[in-house]
Each structure stands twice: as structure tokens, then as C-alpha cells.
Write a protein that holds these residues in place. Structure first.
Motif, PDB file in Angstrom:
ATOM      1  N   THR A  45      -0.296   2.956   5.941  1.00 24.73           N
ATOM      2  CA  THR A  45       0.896   3.411   6.660  1.00 24.73           C
ATOM      3  C   THR A  45       0.637   4.761   7.309  1.00 24.73           C
ATOM      4  O   THR A  45       1.036   5.006   8.456  1.00 24.73           O
ATOM      5  CB  THR A  45       2.090   3.511   5.705  1.00 24.73           C
ATOM      6  OG1 THR A  45       2.329   2.229   5.115  1.00 24.73           O
ATOM      7  CG2 THR A  45       3.340   3.964   6.436  1.00 24.73           C
ATOM      8  N   LEU A  46      -0.040   5.654   6.594  1.00 19.73           N
ATOM      9  CA  LEU A  46      -0.362   6.967   7.143  1.00 19.73           C
ATOM     10  C   LEU A  46      -1.229   6.836   8.383  1.00 19.73           C
ATOM     11  O   LEU A  46      -0.973   7.480   9.412  1.00 19.73           O
ATOM     12  CB  LEU A  46      -1.069   7.813   6.085  1.00 19.73           C
ATOM     13  CG  LEU A  46      -1.575   9.187   6.534  1.00 19.73           C
ATOM     14  CD1 LEU A  46      -0.419  10.057   7.025  1.00 19.73           C
ATOM     15  CD2 LEU A  46      -2.330   9.876   5.407  1.00 19.73           C
ATOM     16  N   GLY A 101       2.717   7.807  -2.310  1.00 18.87           N
ATOM     17  CA  GLY A 101       3.221   8.244  -1.015  1.00 18.87           C
ATOM     18  C   GLY A 101       3.172   9.729  -0.755  1.00 18.87           C
ATOM     19  O   GLY A 101       3.617  10.196   0.295  1.00 18.87           O
ATOM     20  N   LYS A 102       2.635  10.493  -1.702  1.00 17.04           N
ATOM     21  CA  LYS A 102       2.557  11.936  -1.536  1.00 17.04           C
ATOM     22  C   LYS A 102       1.113  12.423  -1.610  1.00 17.04           C
ATOM     23  O   LYS A 102       0.259  11.756  -2.189  1.00 17.04           O
ATOM     24  CB  LYS A 102       3.401  12.640  -2.595  1.00 17.04           C
ATOM     25  CG  LYS A 102       4.894  12.345  -2.483  1.00 17.04           C
ATOM     26  CD  LYS A 102       5.696  13.141  -3.486  1.00 17.04           C
ATOM     27  CE  LYS A 102       7.192  12.889  -3.329  1.00 17.04           C
ATOM     28  NZ  LYS A 102       8.000  13.666  -4.288  1.00 17.04           N
ATOM     29  N   ILE A 155       3.800  14.706   4.163  1.00 17.61           N
ATOM     30  CA  ILE A 155       2.341  14.810   4.244  1.00 17.61           C
ATOM     31  C   ILE A 155       1.975  15.770   5.366  1.00 17.61           C
ATOM     32  O   ILE A 155       2.398  15.600   6.508  1.00 17.61           O
ATOM     33  CB  ILE A 155       1.697  13.437   4.517  1.00 17.61           C
ATOM     34  CG1 ILE A 155       2.047  12.438   3.411  1.00 17.61           C
ATOM     35  CG2 ILE A 155       0.188  13.578   4.651  1.00 17.61           C
ATOM     36  CD1 ILE A 155       1.456  12.739   2.077  1.00 17.61           C
ATOM     37  N   LEU A 177      -3.949  10.322  -1.914  1.00 18.96           N
ATOM     38  CA  LEU A 177      -2.532   9.975  -1.876  1.00 18.96           C
ATOM     39  C   LEU A 177      -2.158   9.289  -3.185  1.00 18.96           C
ATOM     40  O   LEU A 177      -2.899   8.451  -3.694  1.00 18.96           O
ATOM     41  CB  LEU A 177      -2.233   9.027  -0.707  1.00 18.96           C
ATOM     42  CG  LEU A 177      -2.433   9.549   0.715  1.00 18.96           C
ATOM     43  CD1 LEU A 177      -1.947   8.508   1.718  1.00 18.96           C
ATOM     44  CD2 LEU A 177      -1.701  10.866   0.931  1.00 18.96           C
ATOM     45  N   ILE A 232       5.959   7.140   2.437  1.00 20.25           N
ATOM     46  CA  ILE A 232       5.187   8.357   2.719  1.00 20.25           C
ATOM     47  C   ILE A 232       6.184   9.517   2.778  1.00 20.25           C
ATOM     48  O   ILE A 232       7.230   9.410   3.428  1.00 20.25           O
ATOM     49  CB  ILE A 232       4.433   8.261   4.065  1.00 20.25           C
ATOM     50  CG1 ILE A 232       3.282   7.281   3.975  1.00 20.25           C
ATOM     51  CG2 ILE A 232       3.914   9.628   4.498  1.00 20.25           C
ATOM     52  CD1 ILE A 232       2.090   7.767   3.189  1.00 20.25           C
ATOM     53  N   GLY A 284       0.067   4.301   0.244  1.00 19.99           N
ATOM     54  CA  GLY A 284       0.524   4.682   1.579  1.00 19.99           C
ATOM     55  C   GLY A 284      -0.578   4.996   2.561  1.00 19.99           C
ATOM     56  O   GLY A 284      -0.313   5.522   3.644  1.00 19.99           O
ATOM     57  N   LYS A 285      -1.824   4.654   2.223  1.00 23.26           N
ATOM     58  CA  LYS A 285      -2.962   5.020   3.086  1.00 23.26           C
ATOM     59  C   LYS A 285      -2.871   4.360   4.457  1.00 23.26           C
ATOM     60  O   LYS A 285      -2.989   5.036   5.492  1.00 23.26           O
ATOM     61  CB  LYS A 285      -4.276   4.628   2.390  1.00 23.26           C
ATOM     62  CG  LYS A 285      -4.460   5.184   1.000  1.00 23.26           C
ATOM     63  CD  LYS A 285      -5.803   4.820   0.423  1.00 23.26           C
ATOM     64  CE  LYS A 285      -6.004   3.333   0.251  1.00 23.26           C
ATOM     65  NZ  LYS A 285      -5.059   2.733  -0.732  1.00 23.26           N
TER      66      LYS A 285
END
Length: 411
Positions: free
Chosen positions: A66-67, A221-222, A44, A218, A41, A63-64
Motif C-alpha cells: 500500500t505504501l 501500518g506504522k 509515515i 513497517l 498506513i 502495509g508495504k
């Protein structure tokens, strides 16, 4: 009321070139680095206002999860910060840490206390938790005998026993059976009406567009895009075929909605129109009227196969009906550069009153994932009005007759 502020959030994990790298890093003078950072990530930032509903989408590995873990505090960020206000309930993984040897009831008490409920509150709420979970006698059986769906039922029931200020839900709800999915989403809708802030991760396009005010995409990771769910979902759909090095563009239609186009360009949709049964162009359609959707296609390069897809979407971007010439057995083969084809799709506009748009696509086979020549969402907008049908509600018109029979009374 709950709100979420995310600022420059990032998460990186250390990767060592050898299995001894970590030990070497610990004992080396001056703490010499023996690792590289793997960022999952990066940078963000977004705000979610009180009472707002936001969906997070992206392909697997974007990365959903993890966010969400960083937002809820179960994973610490490498960079950035998260600020939450209000009571938070999060359903991130199956079971919420249920102990396999404890009963469902015991796990409900533990999970409830982790969410900030007192033992007295959980005792008072237990009948409602049992009723909503609807797992019967299994509530007093060890959690190790539960199916994944039963774990979701109980976990969601505990997490939502008291309306939270912020509700954060990962894709766990997709595991439950259809009946429970309907029941849980109805509870989420009710919470929304009462002011709960919602953050949800789902691959369910219809759920995101029906529940959320805004969507965040996302990619690697961005933060790739955020905006109206329909526009973000259309862009996400185009990214699913991104390995083809296609072009993706978005523009604003006259009605203010976003038109999304993507494709590699070997064939192109030149024009989309709707005509009445006599071939006259129209944009105002009566419920049940016979129409012709006309799509003009130009072949720019010799191609192996050509399949046209056509569908109608409602004002929220949800597909009301769609099919393609692969499924109707009308796929073309060996189309040559410079050829033009006029496709005419004839049907009855059995739609409810409202605004709709035509979706169209040109692909190699049955879907755009293998080869996407041209994909157009929101290519033509039209209105449906009711001129001669009995009043009805919904997005679909269907002829219906009631037979009423008076029954003899029994004495």
C-alpha cells in the motif's frame, strides 16, 4: 537524480457495518456517517536522497505494498503527501497491467508508454528488451499463456530498458527463476553505481543487506524502525516471535554496530567467547585455525526443551554458517531452574579475512517462532586474518589445488 520525500502519509478504507450502510450514507440528510475508518498506513514520514538505496520490510499485512502504491500514485493517500523528482520506473505487481489477449511485444509497447517512453524509443529498445527478458518466441504469443516468471521477466525488462532516476520494486522479483533473479539484481546494482535511487520491498534478508544503504521496518501500518539494514533486520527477526510477549532490546557494540537481543527469559545466554584449541580466549583468528565457540547458558525456569543455535555472520549481518542442537540431535529435555550448561562448538575457521560476529539463540524446538527464550545477534565480534594461506577472496576459505596438463598440439 531522483529523490523521494514522504510526509505524514496515511491510508484508510471505509468499513460499513451493513451492506446498506454505503447507500444510507449517500442518501441521508447532512451526509451522516455510517462507516468506520480502517487505517492500513498511518503517519509515515521519511526521506530518500538521490542515489540512496532503501529497503522496506515487514510481515504480511504491515502495509508495504500500500505504501509503494501511494508513493507511485496508483493509490491516493487519505492523509499526507509524496514528492518525487526524476524519472520513475515501478514494478509493483506481476505483469504491470498486461492485457492477456495482447502479445508480449504489444504489452511491452503499452507498458513502455505508461512509463513515459515514446513509441520510437520502445522500437529502438525492443531488441534489448527481448534479449534481457529471454522468453524466446513467447514475445509474440498472448500474455495469457505466460507463466508468472515470464511476466516478471518481460515487465522488469521494460521497466529497466532505460535507467530510471528512481526504481521502485515490490516483491515481484521473488517469483522469477534463480538465473533471472541473479541477472535482475545485477542490473539493479549497476543502476545503483550510476546513481539510480532504489526503493525495494523484499523478504529476502540477504538481498536487502547486500543492496540497501538503509532499511525501513513497517509494523501494523506504522514506521517501527529505520536504520542500518543489519540492525533493522535483526529487530524484524525478533518481531516474528512477538506473539510470545518477549522483550526486544538493542544496544551499541564497541565496534559501533547494533547488538539485538530478544526473548521471554526462561533461559538466558550469559556469555559468549571464542578460544583456541588449547582453550585460551582469543578475538583474532587466523584463516583455517581450529577454534572453540563457548556459550554459557543459565536456565531461569523449568522448561520442556532447550535447543541452542549458533552461527557466524559477516560484517553485513548475513549468516555465513549456522545450525542448532535440534539438527545435530543434541536437544535437551527437562532442564531445571538454576542449572547451567556450557556449550562448546568446535570447528575450523574456514573464513576469509574480515570482521565477523557470533549469533546465538535458545529456543524450544528447531526455530524461535514457537518459543524464543533468548536470541542474541552480534553477541561476540572477532577478526580473521590470513597468516599462512595463499591469497584468496571471498568469505570462505577452501583448500584448492590446480592440476595443469599441457596438451599435445594437433597438426
Amino acid at each position: 537524480m531522483g529523490s523521494i520525500k514522504v510526509r505524514n502519509l496515511g491510508k484508510a478504507y471505509k468499513q460499513y457495518s451493513t451492506r446498506w450502510g454505503r447507500l444510507a450514507e449517500w442518501i441521508s440528510p447532512g451526509k451522516k456517517s455510517h462507516h468506520a475508518l480502517k487505517w492500513v498506513i498511518e503517519e509515515i514520514s521519511f526521506d530518500i536522497a538521490a542515489g540512496e538505496s532503501v529497503g522496506i520490510i515487514g510481515i504480511n499485512g504491515a502495509g508495504k505494498s500500500t505504501l509503494l502504491k501511494m508513493i507511485t500514485g496508483t493509490t491516493q493517500p487519505t492523509t499526507g503527501s509524496v514528492m518525487l523528482t526524476g524519472r520513475v520506473a515501478a514494478l509493483l505487481e506481476l505483469g504491470m497491467g498486461f492485457h492477456p489477449d495482447f502479445t508480449g511485444r504489444q504489452n511491452a509497447y503499452m507498458a513502455g508508454q505508461l512509463l513515459g517512453y515514446s513509441v520510437e524509443e520502445i522500437t529502438r529498445l525492443m531488441p534489448e528488451i527481448e534479449s534481457f527478458a529471454d522468453i524466446g518466441d513467447y514475445i509474440d504469443q498472448p500474455a495469457r499463456v505466460y507463466s508468472s516468471g515470464m511476466q516478471v521477466r518481460l515487465a522488469f525488462s521494460v521497466a529497466t530498458a532505460i535507467r530510471p532516476d528512481i526504481l521502485i520494486v515490490d516483491e515481484a522479483l521473488s517469483v522469477g527463476d534463480a538465473y533471472f533473479q541473479h541477472k535482475s539484481f545485477e542490473r539493479i546494482r549497476e543502476f545503483r553505481k550510476q546513481g539510480t535511487t532504489l526503493l525495494i520491498v523484499s523478504h529476502d534478508k540477504a538481498a536487502i543487506q547486500a543492496i540497501c544503504d538503509r532499511a525501513i521496518l513497517l509494523n501494523a501500518g506504522k514506521l517501527a524502525m529505520q536504520g542500518e539494514p543489519e540492525a533493522v533486520m535483526d529487530y524484524y527477526n525478533a518481531l516474528l516471535a512477538d506473539h510470545q510477549k518477549q522483550n526486544v532490546t538493542q544496544s551499541t557494540r564497541p565496534d559501533g554496530k547494533v547488538k539485538t537481543e530478544s526473548g521471554t527469559g526462561e533461559a538466558a545466554i550469559e556469555q559468549i567467547s571464542i578460544c583456541d584449541s588449547s582453550g585460551n580466549p582469543i578475538s583474532l583468528i587466523a584463516v583455517g585455525q581450529k577454534i572453540q565457540i563457548k556459550i554459557l547458558v543459565l536456565v531461569n525456569e523449568d522448561i520442556e526443551g532447550l535447543v541452542l543455535g549458533c552461527g557466524i555472520k559477516d560484517r553485513l549481518g548475513q549468516m555465513v554458517f549456522g545450525t542448532n542442537t535440534f539438527f545435530t540431535g543434541q536437544a535437551l529435555s527437562g532442564a531445571k531452574k538454576g542449572e547451567r550448561y556450557l556449550y562448546t562448538a568446535s570447528c575450523d575457521a574456514n573464513l576469509g579475512e574480515g570482521s565477523y560476529s557470533v549469533h546465538s539463540s535458545l529456543v524450544l524446538n528447531q526455530s524461535h517462532v514457537e518459543k524464543n527464550y533468548h536470541w542474541v545477534d552480534g553477541g561476540f565480534v572477532f577478526q580473521v586474518i590470513n597468516t599462512d594461506k595463499p591469497h584468496f577472496v571471498g568469505y570462505c576459505w577452501n583448500e584448492i589445488n590446480f592440476d595443469i596438463e599441457k596438451l599435445e598440439e594437433h597438426t
